[in-house]
Design an enzyme around this catalytic site. Structure first.
Site, PDB file in Angstrom:
ATOM      1  N   LYS A 274      20.539 -15.774  11.007  1.00  0.00           N
ATOM      2  CA  LYS A 274      20.277 -15.029   9.772  1.00  0.00           C
ATOM      3  C   LYS A 274      20.583 -15.900   8.563  1.00  0.00           C
ATOM      4  CE  LYS A 274      21.372 -10.312  11.243  1.00  0.00           C
ATOM      5  NZ  LYS A 274      20.047  -9.753  10.974  1.00  0.00           N
ATOM      6  N   ARG A 348      18.077  -4.135  20.539  1.00  0.00           N
ATOM      7  CA  ARG A 348      17.236  -3.488  21.554  1.00  0.00           C
ATOM      8  C   ARG A 348      17.497  -4.072  22.932  1.00  0.00           C
ATOM      9  NH1 ARG A 348      11.977  -5.169  18.160  1.00  0.00           N
ATOM     10  NH2 ARG A 348      13.590  -5.145  16.562  1.00  0.00           N
TER      11      ARG A 348
HETATM   12  N1  BES Z   1      21.558  -5.616  12.981  1.00  0.00           N
HETATM   13  C1  BES Z   1      20.302  -6.011  12.492  1.00  0.00           C
HETATM   14  C2  BES Z   1      19.648  -4.968  11.601  1.00  0.00           C
HETATM   15  C3  BES Z   1      20.318  -4.755  10.283  1.00  0.00           C
HETATM   16  C4  BES Z   1      20.324  -5.758   9.324  1.00  0.00           C
HETATM   17  C5  BES Z   1      20.887  -3.534   9.993  1.00  0.00           C
HETATM   18  C6  BES Z   1      20.932  -5.525   8.102  1.00  0.00           C
HETATM   19  C7  BES Z   1      21.460  -3.305   8.767  1.00  0.00           C
HETATM   20  C8  BES Z   1      21.472  -4.296   7.815  1.00  0.00           C
HETATM   21  C9  BES Z   1      19.337  -6.264  13.666  1.00  0.00           C
HETATM   22  O1  BES Z   1      19.911  -6.800  14.785  1.00  0.00           O
HETATM   23  C10 BES Z   1      18.303  -7.208  13.178  1.00  0.00           C
HETATM   24  O2  BES Z   1      18.626  -8.353  13.005  1.00  0.00           O
HETATM   25  N2  BES Z   1      17.095  -6.703  12.961  1.00  0.00           N
HETATM   26  C11 BES Z   1      16.007  -7.469  12.526  1.00  0.00           C
HETATM   27  C12 BES Z   1      14.964  -7.398  13.596  1.00  0.00           C
HETATM   28  C13 BES Z   1      13.851  -8.368  13.404  1.00  0.00           C
HETATM   29  C14 BES Z   1      14.320  -9.750  13.747  1.00  0.00           C
HETATM   30  C15 BES Z   1      12.736  -7.957  14.332  1.00  0.00           C
HETATM   31  C16 BES Z   1      15.450  -6.860  11.232  1.00  0.00           C
HETATM   32  O3  BES Z   1      15.361  -5.647  11.144  1.00  0.00           O
HETATM   33  O4  BES Z   1      15.170  -7.641  10.321  1.00  0.00           O
HETATM   34 MN    MN Z   2      19.948  -8.938  14.697  1.00  0.00          MN
END
Ligand code: BES
Ligand code: MN
Ligand code: MN
Length: 494
Positions: A274, A348
């Site tokens: 990230k 997931r």
């Molecule tokens: N935990 C995150 C989602 C998230 C990010 C929740 C910031 C709350 C605040 C999740 O694991 C994630 O990284 N999701 C990605 C998925 C994408 C890579 C398909 C997203 O939603 O950007």
């Molecule tokens: Mn994630």
């Protein structure tokens, strides 16, 4: 009736119809009619008070407050009028009023006994006012070496016409408060204090309420074949765990409720790292798991006559030489294969094995998972609703109604073939990524659906509601504990 609640740093909370402190702060619940709820003439000058009131803009609207500091007559150093709107007052309005009261109390200079006249409020209103007030009071400051603000009261007495009724109602609410606070505390801990192991220890310490706690450690998970969950955790120095919590208080042949929680104790994104800007917030990525923990606590503390299973998948998603890599193909516990296109779509993957295990092992009547899963849910529902995806209309409606009742709202979004198509893989049974900006939250839900069999199931994406950048009615900025109240509400009527 006196209460001692953990986290509520006050000597006692009390519903009463007689005693009154002759010092500290007097709070007066006031409806829009502005008829005061009690015969106050023994300790305030009523006519002076009402006259003073006329010169203000106070109308008595829900949660409106008016502070009279250092009134010249009488024993109290502050008098606060708290608006209650107009009758009938529903429980959520009462909670809102209670929460505003807390905000005002916190802004006053000294901590004091509180005497709160609410004789004019009916039924369970006094209990809900206190509930709102206490929920709003929580804050996380254990890592400060100096206390910024004193707790605003050392005792709190609500004078009401039917204290027995308030006490009865509060019996349930106090257990919810403790479950919510447990969840908030576990979520708020930074990841150096809340590793998967720490989460397990915390669950074991606290669930001395007749809940059976089964801990699946890494070697057991390998034996069982939780390969997808293990794949997410393989880049971390802190090993993964799966917690299985069992509350059994109905005949064993009664199918349980199953709650499944995403417990990613830190989500750096893995090799699909990230960006740094908000990465620290990913210490909260176990909010779904913590909600399951808090809900189980609340259900057991109330000894609800039902069977409930809680399953929490605990991992850290870290970049490392041993990490899962984009393009890797994993055979999940279910036997279905998954191409991992983005290691940051790890929630997931964790849930896939937990859902499969939950439904094959426990044959639940309903299965509900909670996860801070996608940014896309925040984009579509902001911070007001959790996203709900379900293969079962009855369950979806139950959750929607429960959410309305307890102010943890959910909004149903569609599953569908158009989303299932997004996760078709060229090389495996499915891939873990849909299409960005085109229903990614639904694609994630479609992904999960592959692991629930024919079980009536609902997925709650709580990414937008698990924490807040601003104060909300029930919580100051930071974590909310979303999900505990919702699951309790569902379980209570199950
Ligand atoms: N935990 C995150 C989602 C998230 C990010 C929740 C910031 C709350 C605040 C999740 O694991 C994630 O990284 N999701 C990605 C998925 C994408 C890579 C398909 C997203 O939603 O950007
Ligand atoms: Mn994630
Ligand atoms: Mn995540």
């Amino acid at each position: 009736m006196k209460y001692k609640l953990s986290h509520v740093r006050t000597h006692f909370l009390d519903f009463n119809n007689s005693s009154v402190f002759k010092e500290g702060i007097l709070v007066i619940g006031c409806f829009e009619d502005k008829v005061l709820p009690f015969n106050a003439s023994s300790y305030i000058d009523i006519s002076l008070f009402l006259k003073g009131l006329q010169s203000t803009s106070f109308q008595g609207k829900i949660g409106e407050t008016l502070v009279f500091p250092y009134p010249v007559s009488g024993p109290f150093h502050h008098i606060i009028l708290l608006g209650l709107g107009s009758l009938p007052l529903d429980s959520l309005q009462a909670e809102k009023a209670g929460a505003s009261l807390y905000k005002i109390l916190e802004s006053l200079p000294s901590s004091s006994p509180i005497t709160f006249h609410l004789e004019n409020a009916l039924g369970s209103t006094p209990a809900h006012v206190l509930y709102g007030c206490l929920l709003r009071s929580w804050k996380f400051e254990k890592y400060r070496t100096s206390v910024l603000q004193k707790y605003p009261f050392d005792s709190f007495t609500i004078l009401c016409s039917h204290p027995e009724e308030a006490v009865h109602k509060f019996e349930r609410l106090k257990h919810i408060i403790e479950g919510v606070f447990l969840a908030r505390e576990v979520i708020s801990e930074p990841s150096n204090y809340m590793t998967p192991k720490d989460f397990v220890t915390r669950a074991q310490e606290l669930l001395d309420l007749g809940i059976e706690v089964e801990v699946l450690n890494e070697s057991r998970l390998k034996e069982l074949g939780f390969r997808t969950l293990l794949a997410v955790g393989q880049g971390s120095a802190n090993p993964p765990y799966v917690l299985i919590l069992k509350w059994t208080n109905a005949p064993i042949e009664d199918a349980p409720l199953a709650f499944v929680g995403k417990g990613v104790c830190f989500d750096a994104g893995g090799i699909s790292l990230k960006p740094p800007l908000h990465m620290h917030e990913m210490k909260w990525d176990m909010a779904g798991g913590a909600a399951v923990l808090g809900a189980l606590y609340t259900i057991a503390a109330q000894k609800l006559p039902i069977n409930v299973i809680g399953i929490i998948g605990l991992v850290e998603n870290m970049p490392d030489g041993k990490s899962l890599k984009p393009g890797d193909i994993i055979t999940s516990l279910s036997g279905k294969t998954i191409e991992v296109v983005d290691t940051d779509a790890e929630g997931r993957l964790v849930l896939a094995d937990c859902l499969w295990y939950a439904q094959t092992q426990f044959k639940p009547k309903y299965m509900i998972d909670l996860a801070t899963l996608t940014i896309e849910t925040v984009a579509s529902l902001a911070h007001e609703y959790a996203g709900l995806f379900s293969n079962d209309d009855t369950l979806a409606n139950l959750l929607t109604d429960s959410g309305q009742k307890c102010a943890e709202k959910v909004w149903r979004l569609p599953l569908g073939n158009h989303l299932a198509k997004q996760i078709e893989s060229d090389y495996a049974d499915m891939k873990n990524l849909g299409e960005a900006y085109a229903g990614e939250n639904g694609a994630a839900a479609e992904f999960l659906k592959n692991f629930v069999g024919s079980t009536p199931w609902a997925h709650l994406d709580i990414a937008g509601v698990a924490w807040s950048k601003e104060d909300t009615i029930y919580a100051r900025k930071g974590v909310t504990g979303f999900g505990v109240k919702l699951l309790e509400e569902l379980a209570y009527h199950f």
